[in-house]
Each structure stands twice: as C-alpha cells, then as structure tokens.
Design an enzyme around this catalytic site. Structure first.
Site, short mmCIF file in Angstrom:
data_model
loop_
_atom_site.label_atom_id
_atom_site.label_comp_id
_atom_site.label_asym_id
_atom_site.label_seq_id
_atom_site.Cartn_x
_atom_site.Cartn_y
_atom_site.Cartn_z
N CYS A 1 -2.91 1.98 -5.20
CA CYS A 1 -1.95 0.88 -5.31
C CYS A 1 -0.73 1.12 -6.20
O CYS A 1 0.41 1.10 -5.73
CB CYS A 1 -2.67 -0.37 -5.80
SG CYS A 1 -4.23 -0.74 -4.99
N ASP B 1 0.34 -0.67 1.17
CA ASP B 1 0.53 0.24 0.04
C ASP B 1 -0.34 1.49 0.09
O ASP B 1 -0.06 2.47 -0.59
CB ASP B 1 0.31 -0.50 -1.28
CG ASP B 1 -1.11 -1.01 -1.47
OD1 ASP B 1 -1.88 -1.03 -0.48
OD2 ASP B 1 -1.45 -1.41 -2.60
N ASN B 2 -1.42 1.47 0.84
CA ASN B 2 -2.26 2.66 1.01
C ASN B 2 -3.27 2.37 2.12
O ASN B 2 -3.32 1.27 2.66
CB ASN B 2 -2.98 3.05 -0.29
CG ASN B 2 -3.72 1.92 -0.96
OD1 ASN B 2 -3.32 1.45 -2.01
ND2 ASN B 2 -4.81 1.45 -0.35
N HIS C 1 1.36 -5.41 -10.49
CA HIS C 1 0.58 -4.21 -10.83
C HIS C 1 1.40 -3.13 -11.54
O HIS C 1 0.94 -1.99 -11.66
CB HIS C 1 -0.08 -3.63 -9.58
CG HIS C 1 -1.35 -2.89 -9.84
ND1 HIS C 1 -1.93 -2.03 -8.94
CD2 HIS C 1 -2.16 -2.86 -10.93
CE1 HIS C 1 -3.03 -1.52 -9.43
NE2 HIS C 1 -3.20 -2.02 -10.64
N ASP D 1 -2.04 -5.23 0.78
CA ASP D 1 -2.78 -4.32 -0.09
C ASP D 1 -4.00 -3.76 0.65
O ASP D 1 -4.85 -4.51 1.12
CB ASP D 1 -3.24 -5.09 -1.33
CG ASP D 1 -3.65 -4.19 -2.47
OD1 ASP D 1 -3.83 -2.98 -2.24
OD2 ASP D 1 -3.78 -4.69 -3.60
N ASP D 2 -4.08 -2.43 0.74
CA ASP D 2 -5.25 -1.72 1.30
C ASP D 2 -5.42 -1.92 2.80
O ASP D 2 -6.53 -1.74 3.32
CB ASP D 2 -6.55 -2.16 0.61
CG ASP D 2 -6.66 -1.68 -0.82
OD1 ASP D 2 -5.72 -1.04 -1.31
OD2 ASP D 2 -7.70 -1.95 -1.45
#
Length: 473
Positions: free
Chosen positions: A81, A285-286, A149, A41-42
């Site tokens: 996300c 994811d990003n 999420h 994540d991130d």
C-alpha cells in the site's frame, strides 16, 4: 530541505500557480475538467466483471469500463500500500521518496532474513510537491476521502478536505462497521458501513463544489483486511454458486459495496450536470490479497513482484477525448497519473518538480500510440512475511527488483543474485523461467535495471544479518 516554513511554501505555490494559470492558461474555472479518482485498496486484476470474474458482481464498474479506455497492462509502483500511494502522489519511483514498504522493512522471522533490509520511511516528506498541491495551484479544490497512509493528515500535502485519512493502513476500531472515529468522520451508532459513508461524503462534496473545478481522491479502505461485508450482501454471495477462482462471500460483498460506491458517485456527477466535464479514473494500489481472492491467471498476490502483486485494473474516462470500449495494451504505471492529470487540466509543472512518470494523454487520444519509454521498474529492498516465496522460504518476498521492457520481465533477488526472466506475451502466468535459454535478453534487461538503479540512487541491501541461520526451513 525547505527554505521556508510549510505554510509559507504553500502560499508561494498557490500564488505562483494562480499567476501562471492566468498568464498561460486563460480558462474560466468552470471550464477546467473535474477529476474523480477512485483508488481501491488491494483490488486484484481479475476481481471485476469486465475482467472476467463470474462470481463478484460489479455492474457499475463494468458500465464505466464500457465508457472508458481500459488499460490491460497497468501497474502499481509497489506490491503493497504505502509505497504505491507515495509514488502516486509524487510521480516518483520509490527510491526517490524512500517509502519502500508498510512499516518495518524487517517483517518476518529475524533468523531467516539473510540481509539487513534498507531502512524505510513511513511518512511522505514535506519537501515533495504532490499532485494535489499542483492542482491546488491551478485553482482546484482538492479532497482526500478514505485511506491516506502517508502521514497524519493529507491536508499537509495539498488537500483542502480530509475525511477519514490518517497514517492508518486499514480501518481502525470496529473495522468497516461503526462506531468509528476518523478525522471529520465520527459515528457512535452501530451498523453504518464505512464504504457507504465515504461514498455519501464524496457525493456531498460534489454537490457542494459543483461550480468546480475539483479533484476528488476517493481512496477507499476497501477491500483491505479485515474482510467484512454488509450482512445482507454476504448472505447473497453465500447462496451464489462459487467459482474455482473466486469463492469468498465476505470479500465479494466488499467488492459489491465498492461497485455501489462507483455507481452512486457517478450518479451524483450526472445529477449536478457535470458528466461532460468530469474525468473519471479507477485504479488499485496493489494486487489482491492471497488470503481473500485469487489473482489467477496471474502468478502471486499482494506483496510480490510477480504480476499478481502489481498488475492492476485501470480505467480512464475523459469526455470528448476517450472513445467507449477502447483497450490499450501499453505498459503504464502509477507514477504516470501525476503528469497525466497536469496535462488534462492545463496545470503547469511547478518549478523544481521533476517527475519520473509520463503523461498518458497521447494514449488516451490514440490507443494505438506508444510511450517513448524503454521500460518500467520496481524496487523493493525489504522483507514481507507470508507464503509465496518460490524458493522455499517463509516470505511473500525477500528483497528484490524488477523491470518490464516490452513483453519481457526480469526479477532480481538481492539475497542470492538469482535472476528470473519471463515473456509475458506467451507466459502471462510467469510459469517458465527463460533466463537460461535467452541469455542476451537477460543481459539486456539486467543492464537496463542496473543503469536505472544508478540513476535513481536505489539502494541494494548487502549487509549480512548477524542473526541469520542458514537452515531456513
């Protein structure tokens, strides 16, 4: 709308899948490849040693990169996300499932939003057949461990096992340190680190299901905020020489814990004798969060359609297919993983399922090949507060869309109609807008983006916000 209750539909999918598998693909279960999918994540494009970071230490991921195909031009489907994850699970662009952002699409000061954004879904609808449901139909045991999420429980979307997955976008309670309370993951004692615990759960799952086949979706909450590392690792990086680009000890500690997770899980695969029959994928994811890391030389950060918000590290190791140290510069995107996993596992596409992505298997077999695809697209008709608007406003992004076609990239801003054009081959940092000097390329990309929006029914915000105040600053 489904014609059957969810439980009945699941049963039909399973029965159909097992029938097709037995007729078309007479492969013993143990011969089907397992998939271990690390989804971080991130994590920014340059946050790893193999991508050039001299401050963050990622020896296990770097080793995996040496054994994998490295995709240099890989993208998330969105700059934050939830929409990225929804596209990953469905193999569809964001307008198909309606999850465009995280939560409220009106994030930020109401008086400086010129338009009313498009309404946002926050739960992935049951109508979609996820990649995990498709793999289940082919005899795979599926596990989601970590961030979901997309609703209250990934077990409603094709996962047999759920550890710590809810609708939450970041760790709840005390953050990354116990005590915490998650589905199938409760620890009342203080001090356990969430990334470590998820790793232990993943290793146990591999041991318990080593007869295979299995699909392990290890979707770490790290390195999302809150920025909390293990104390001993934070101290280590406080004492290490910082670089201009990367200099956050707490964030560095979080990345090292993710790296340790990769090492431990791959050790578990090896100890179970599964190394030659396990596909390993590593993705994010990003882009990296601008408050924690730098994405330079890319422009921007999480929440933006500039490269820093959407370009990601992607590694794929497919034993017997990929060769070590290969690099592929073909532009690929998150929706491509669904059809890739189907082809890798000889899983038929279930009836009625249409995918926007393309299988990457031809690239994995030959990194010099190309995909028969003219462009890839992004659609983000929402607002995100925060610094980063290149036009002087208070947002990370206002409603916008983007297209990459070859080395060209176009961004369209829906509030103003402004178009920005960049050549990523000569201008990776998107510093020089070529929209005025290359009108034919601008027209070509914009026409393609309009056609795509029509094809996927992508809504554009046009309704004025009655509370908007023209003086934004």
């Amino acid at each position: 709308m489904n014609l059957f209750p969810r439980s009945v539909l699941h049963s039909l999918i399973h029965c159909l899948g097992f029938f097709l598998a037995s007729v078309s693909f007479p492969i013993h279960a143990s011969e089907k490849p397992n998939i271990v999918f690390f989804f971080i994540d991130d994590l920014g494009w340059t946050d790893l040693g193999y991508m050039g970071s001299e401050y963050y230490e990622t020896p296990h991921i770097d080793s995996l990169a040496q054994q994998s195909m490295v995709f240099t031009d890989a993208y998330a489907n969105a700059p934050n996300c939830a929409p990225s994850r929804a596209s990953l699970m469905t193999g569809k662009y964001t307008p198909r499932h309606g999850i465009y952002t995280v939560g409220d699409p009106r994030r930020g000061n109401n008086k400086v939003r010129k338009l009313e954004p498009i309404e946002n879904e926050t739960v992935l609808a049951d109508d979609f057949v996820t990649v995990s449901e498709a793999l289940q139909s082919n005899g795979y045991t599926t596990a989601s461990m970590g961030k979901w999420h997309l609703g209250s429980d990934p077990r409603t979307q094709g996962f047999d096992v759920n550890v710590a997955g809810r609708e939450w976008g970041s760790p709840s309670g005390g953050g990354y340190h116990s005590p915490y309370h998650y589905p199938e993951l409760v620890n009342e004692e203080p001090g356990e680190y969430l990334t470590d615990r998820l790793t232990s759960e993943a290793c146990q799952f591999i041991e318990d299901h080593k007869e295979g086949p299995f699909f392990l979706y290890l979707t770490h909450y790290a390195v999302h905020t809150p920025i909390q590392g293990k104390e001993e690792l934070v101290t280590k990086y406080q004492q290490k020489t910082k670089t201009e680009r990367h200099n956050n000890p707490k964030y560095a500690a979080m990345i090292e814990s993710v790296d340790d997770s990769v090492g431990r899980v791959l050790d578990a695969v090896n100890e179970c004798g599964l190394d030659e029959n396990t596909i390993v994928v590593f993705f994010s994811d990003n882009g990296g969060f601008g408050g924690a890391t730098s994405n330079a030389p890319l422009r921007g950060a999480k929440g933006m359609l500039y490269e820093g918000g959407i370009r990601e590290p992607l590694l794929i190791k497919w034993p017997g297919v990929t060769s070590p140290n290969e690099r592929c510069s073909e532009p690929v995107i998150g929706i491509d993983l669904y059809p890739t996993f189907l082809e890798m596992t000889d899983t038929p596409t279930l009836s009625g399922v249409e995918l926007d992505g393309l299988s990457l298997c031809s690239l994995l077999r030959d990194h010099e090949s190309t995909l028969d695809r003219p462009a890839i697209f992004w659609h983000f008709p929402c607002y995100l507060q925060g610094k980063g608007d290149p036009h002087g406003g208070p947002f990370r992004t206002t409603p916008a869309g983007a297209i990459r076609m070859g080395n060209w990239k176009l961004i369209e801003w829906f509030e103003t109609g402004r178009l920005e054009l960049y050549n990523l081959d000569s201008d990776l940092g998107e510093e020089t807008d070529l929209s005025k000097s290359h009108p034919e390329d601008l027209k070509r990309l914009h026409s393609a983006m309009i056609q795509w929006r029509e094809a996927v029914n992508a809504p554009i915000p046009t309704t004025p916000n009655p509370q908007y105040r023209a003086n934004r600053n």
